[in-house]
Design an enzyme around this catalytic site. Structure first.
Site, mmCIF file in Angstrom:
data_model
loop_
_atom_site.group_PDB
_atom_site.id
_atom_site.type_symbol
_atom_site.label_atom_id
_atom_site.label_comp_id
_atom_site.label_asym_id
_atom_site.label_seq_id
_atom_site.Cartn_x
_atom_site.Cartn_y
_atom_site.Cartn_z
ATOM 1 N N CYS A 93 -24.240 41.827 56.443
ATOM 2 C CA CYS A 93 -24.669 41.049 55.353
ATOM 3 C C CYS A 93 -24.424 42.043 54.107
ATOM 4 O O CYS A 93 -24.858 41.223 52.915
ATOM 5 C CB CYS A 93 -26.100 40.880 55.566
ATOM 6 S SG CYS A 93 -27.204 42.185 55.384
ATOM 7 N N HIS A 113 -41.696 56.147 67.193
ATOM 8 C CA HIS A 113 -41.530 56.295 65.722
ATOM 9 C C HIS A 113 -40.245 56.366 65.260
ATOM 10 O O HIS A 113 -39.702 56.456 64.221
ATOM 11 C CB HIS A 113 -42.394 57.384 65.428
ATOM 12 C CG HIS A 113 -43.813 57.320 65.220
ATOM 13 N ND1 HIS A 113 -44.660 58.834 65.125
ATOM 14 C CD2 HIS A 113 -44.595 56.521 65.446
ATOM 15 C CE1 HIS A 113 -45.621 58.267 65.501
ATOM 16 N NE2 HIS A 113 -45.829 56.882 65.619
HETATM 17 ZN ZN LIG Z 1 -27.816 43.256 57.392
#
Ligand SMILES: [Zn+2]
Length: 274
Positions: A172, A127
């Site tokens: 990103c 998990h």
């Molecule tokens: Zn990323």
């Protein structure tokens, strides 16, 4: 402990057979960590109160990412303050004793097994781990530690805009997310070791189930795979009756009633004495 169980555990040591330990919330409850499925896990956003089953979802993360982060940062601090108990240390001791014959499958995200000395190589955190984060856009599979700036996070503190920058992906620029499996997501291999865990179950001769009552799907599959293996034995350690205990007994195994902190060290001592 019954004599027949003691004999079985001793005989296991000198065999070449494989052991898997499967743990759940019960072992960490003994370190004072609540399940967060109960009242401790309820969370307020604005004027609305949400249940854990609503908070721990991708759906909620898309709607209110910082509120979800806030909840996890608080929970992470609760886990950081807790200490591994004799149950965790006994599991780590079994790994040291059996080496590559041993695997640990844990439903717990609290990091206590690793802190007790279990190795990442043989520990499958199915998990996830609340101390790690990853890109929510999945631009990379990299896992990074949650920054120390979020240590000792109280329940009611807001994330500042400066702190929110620490939760952005350096690659990103998208949001990072906690490295945990959410209720509206499915197990996979890259993050949650689905294939590896089931493969280990199919090679397991002795399964010790500790502190879990079988409410989620992969732990049930692990027990089921082991139960289908010829002469494999399941030993359930739990404070009360549960589906794993029933399965163990039905298959000729054992259901031991007691806490993980009491029973697991007894099992380790038997292994060590053999
Ligand atoms: Zn990323």
């Amino acid at each position: 402990m019954e004599t027949s169980l003691e004999n079985l555990l001793k005989a296991f040591v000198t065999s070449q057979q494989r052991i898997t330990v499967l743990t759940g919330a019960g072992i960490s409850a003994e370190s004072g960590i609540p399940t967060f499925r109960g009242p401790e896990g309820y969370w307020t956003i604005g004027s609305e109160a949400y249940r854990p089953q609503e908070m721990a979802t991708q759906r909620m993360f898309l709607k209110a990412p910082l509120a979800v982060w806030n909840w996890y940062l608080y929970r992470r601090s609760v886990c950081a303050r807790a200490e591994p108990n004799p149950g965790h240390r006994a599991v780590a001791g079994m790994e040291r004793l059996f080496g590559d014959r041993f695997r640990l499958v844990t439903q717990n995200v609290d990091n206590l097994h690793l802190r007790a000395g279990s190795t990442p190589e043989r520990t499958f955190e199915i998990h996830g781990n609340i101390f790690l984060m990853r890109c929510a856009e999945a631009c990379s599979a990299a896992l990074t530690p949650v920054p120390a700036a979020f240590d000792d996070w109280p329940r009611d503190r807001e994330i500042s805009s400066g702190e929110a920058e620490l939760l952005r992906c350096p690659r990103c620029g998208g949001l990072l997310r906690p490295h945990v499996l959410w209720f509206d997501e499915v197990y996979d291999e890259p993050f949650y070791r689905l294939t590896t865990t089931l493969a280990a179950a199919r090679e397991t001769d002795l399964l010790i189930v500790a502190g879990t009552s079988g409410t989620t799907n992969l732990p049930n599959k692990v027990a089921w795979e082991v139960s289908r293996r010829y002469k494999a034995v399941i030993v359930d350690v739990n404070t009360d009756r549960n589906p794993f205990a029933a399965l163990a007994v039905r298959q000729g195994g054992f259901a031991v009633t007691g806490t993980c902190g009491q029973i697991l060290p007894e099992i380790l001592a038997l292994f060590q004495a053999a």
